[in-house]
Design an enzyme around this catalytic site. Structure first.
Site, PDB file in Angstrom:
ATOM      1  N   ASP A  30       0.845  -1.200   0.000  1.00  0.00           N
ATOM      2  CA  ASP A  30       0.000   0.000   0.000  1.00  0.00           C
ATOM      3  C   ASP A  30       0.880   1.249   0.000  1.00  0.00           C
ATOM      4  O   ASP A  30       1.904   1.311   0.694  1.00  0.00           O
ATOM      5  CB  ASP A  30      -0.918  -0.023   1.231  1.00  0.00           C
ATOM      6  N   ILE A  31       0.480   2.253  -0.740  1.00  0.00           N
ATOM      7  CA  ILE A  31       1.249   3.488  -0.858  1.00  0.00           C
ATOM      8  C   ILE A  31       1.203   4.304   0.446  1.00  0.00           C
ATOM      9  O   ILE A  31       2.079   5.148   0.679  1.00  0.00           O
ATOM     10  CB  ILE A  31       0.712   4.322  -2.050  1.00  0.00           C
ATOM     11  N   GLY A  90     -15.690   2.804   3.601  1.00  0.00           N
ATOM     12  CA  GLY A  90     -14.358   3.380   3.447  1.00  0.00           C
ATOM     13  C   GLY A  90     -13.610   2.935   2.206  1.00  0.00           C
ATOM     14  O   GLY A  90     -12.385   3.045   2.138  1.00  0.00           O
ATOM     15  N   GLN A  91     -14.351   2.446   1.183  1.00  0.00           N
ATOM     16  CA  GLN A  91     -13.694   2.012  -0.054  1.00  0.00           C
ATOM     17  C   GLN A  91     -13.432   3.225  -0.940  1.00  0.00           C
ATOM     18  O   GLN A  91     -14.368   3.859  -1.429  1.00  0.00           O
ATOM     19  CB  GLN A  91     -14.575   1.002  -0.801  1.00  0.00           C
ATOM     20  N   HIS A  97     -10.308  -5.089  -3.393  1.00  0.00           N
ATOM     21  CA  HIS A  97      -8.969  -5.356  -2.835  1.00  0.00           C
ATOM     22  C   HIS A  97      -9.091  -5.797  -1.394  1.00  0.00           C
ATOM     23  O   HIS A  97      -9.971  -5.335  -0.657  1.00  0.00           O
ATOM     24  CB  HIS A  97      -8.053  -4.131  -2.959  1.00  0.00           C
ATOM     25  N   LEU A  98      -8.183  -6.682  -1.016  1.00  0.00           N
ATOM     26  CA  LEU A  98      -8.100  -7.199   0.346  1.00  0.00           C
ATOM     27  C   LEU A  98      -6.859  -6.602   0.990  1.00  0.00           C
ATOM     28  O   LEU A  98      -5.749  -6.752   0.461  1.00  0.00           O
ATOM     29  CB  LEU A  98      -8.000  -8.733   0.280  1.00  0.00           C
TER      30      LEU A  98
HETATM   31  P1  DGP Z   1      -9.578   1.507   0.308  1.00  0.00           P
HETATM   32  O1  DGP Z   1      -9.657   2.762   1.095  1.00  0.00           O
HETATM   33  O2  DGP Z   1     -10.044   0.282   1.076  1.00  0.00           O
HETATM   34  O3  DGP Z   1     -10.266   1.642  -1.035  1.00  0.00           O
HETATM   35  O4  DGP Z   1      -8.047   1.262   0.031  1.00  0.00           O
HETATM   36  C1  DGP Z   1      -7.366   1.793  -1.056  1.00  0.00           C
HETATM   37  C2  DGP Z   1      -5.922   1.733  -0.726  1.00  0.00           C
HETATM   38  O5  DGP Z   1      -5.196   1.922  -1.918  1.00  0.00           O
HETATM   39  C3  DGP Z   1      -5.437   2.802   0.245  1.00  0.00           C
HETATM   40  O6  DGP Z   1      -4.995   2.179   1.450  1.00  0.00           O
HETATM   41  C4  DGP Z   1      -4.295   3.499  -0.457  1.00  0.00           C
HETATM   42  C5  DGP Z   1      -3.997   2.567  -1.610  1.00  0.00           C
HETATM   43  N1  DGP Z   1      -3.560   3.251  -2.826  1.00  0.00           N
HETATM   44  C6  DGP Z   1      -4.213   4.251  -3.474  1.00  0.00           C
HETATM   45  N2  DGP Z   1      -3.537   4.602  -4.577  1.00  0.00           N
HETATM   46  C7  DGP Z   1      -2.432   3.800  -4.629  1.00  0.00           C
HETATM   47  C8  DGP Z   1      -1.355   3.689  -5.557  1.00  0.00           C
HETATM   48  O7  DGP Z   1      -1.248   4.392  -6.558  1.00  0.00           O
HETATM   49  N3  DGP Z   1      -0.406   2.745  -5.269  1.00  0.00           N
HETATM   50  C9  DGP Z   1      -0.484   1.952  -4.163  1.00  0.00           C
HETATM   51  N4  DGP Z   1       0.513   1.077  -3.973  1.00  0.00           N
HETATM   52  N5  DGP Z   1      -1.497   2.024  -3.282  1.00  0.00           N
HETATM   53  C10 DGP Z   1      -2.464   2.936  -3.518  1.00  0.00           C
END
Ligand code: DGP
Length: 111
Positions: A30-31, A90-91, A97-98
């Site tokens: 996760d970023i 919170g999506q 995604h998990l």
């Molecule tokens: P959610 O809030 O459950 O939809 O989680 C989305 C997640 O995606 C959040 O924790 C941050 C991550 N995320 C968003 N953009 C990017 C990206 O460009 N790269 C990566 N690695 N993660 C990302």
């Protein structure tokens, strides 16, 4: 799916820290990590949320999460799996995604 962030990550059009890939799923860090280990496991075939996913798809994601939990050394102390769904869930990214979170104690209930 065109213009889907996670589809573009899976296709390699947007860079990511990939940790796992097989026929069904793709996993990357996760970023914005919320724990020392924070990995996203996504199905390669686009679906918007768990409401659109088959049992097989969810099972493939869970199998990858278990494999990665062991690989990341989380299985002894424990870890958390989360699927945020919809706005109140919170999506923020509309590609299923998990979240695999571990490496610290988790609080309950979540915020
Ligand atoms: P959610 O809030 O459950 O939809 O989680 C989305 C997640 O995606 C959040 O924790 C941050 C991550 N995320 C968003 N953009 C990017 C990206 O460009 N790269 C990566 N690695 N993660 C990302």
């Amino acid at each position: 799916m065109e213009n889907c962030l996670f589809c573009r990550i899976i296709a390699g059009e947007i860079p990511s820290s990939k940790v796992y890939e097989d026929e069904h799923v793709f996993a990357f860090r996760d970023i914005d990590p919320q724990a020392p280990t924070h990995i996203l496991i996504v199905p390669k075939a686009h679906c918007d949320s768990v409401m659109d996913a088959s049992a097989e798809t969810v099972g493939h994601m869970a199998d990858a999460a278990k494999l990665l939990a062991v690989r990341e050394g989380l299985n002894e102390k424990g870890f958390r799996l989360v699927i945020n769904t919809g706005d109140e869930g919170g999506q923020s990214v509309k590609h299923l995604h998990l979240h695999l979170l571990g490496g610290r104690s988790m609080q309950w209930p979540p915020g």
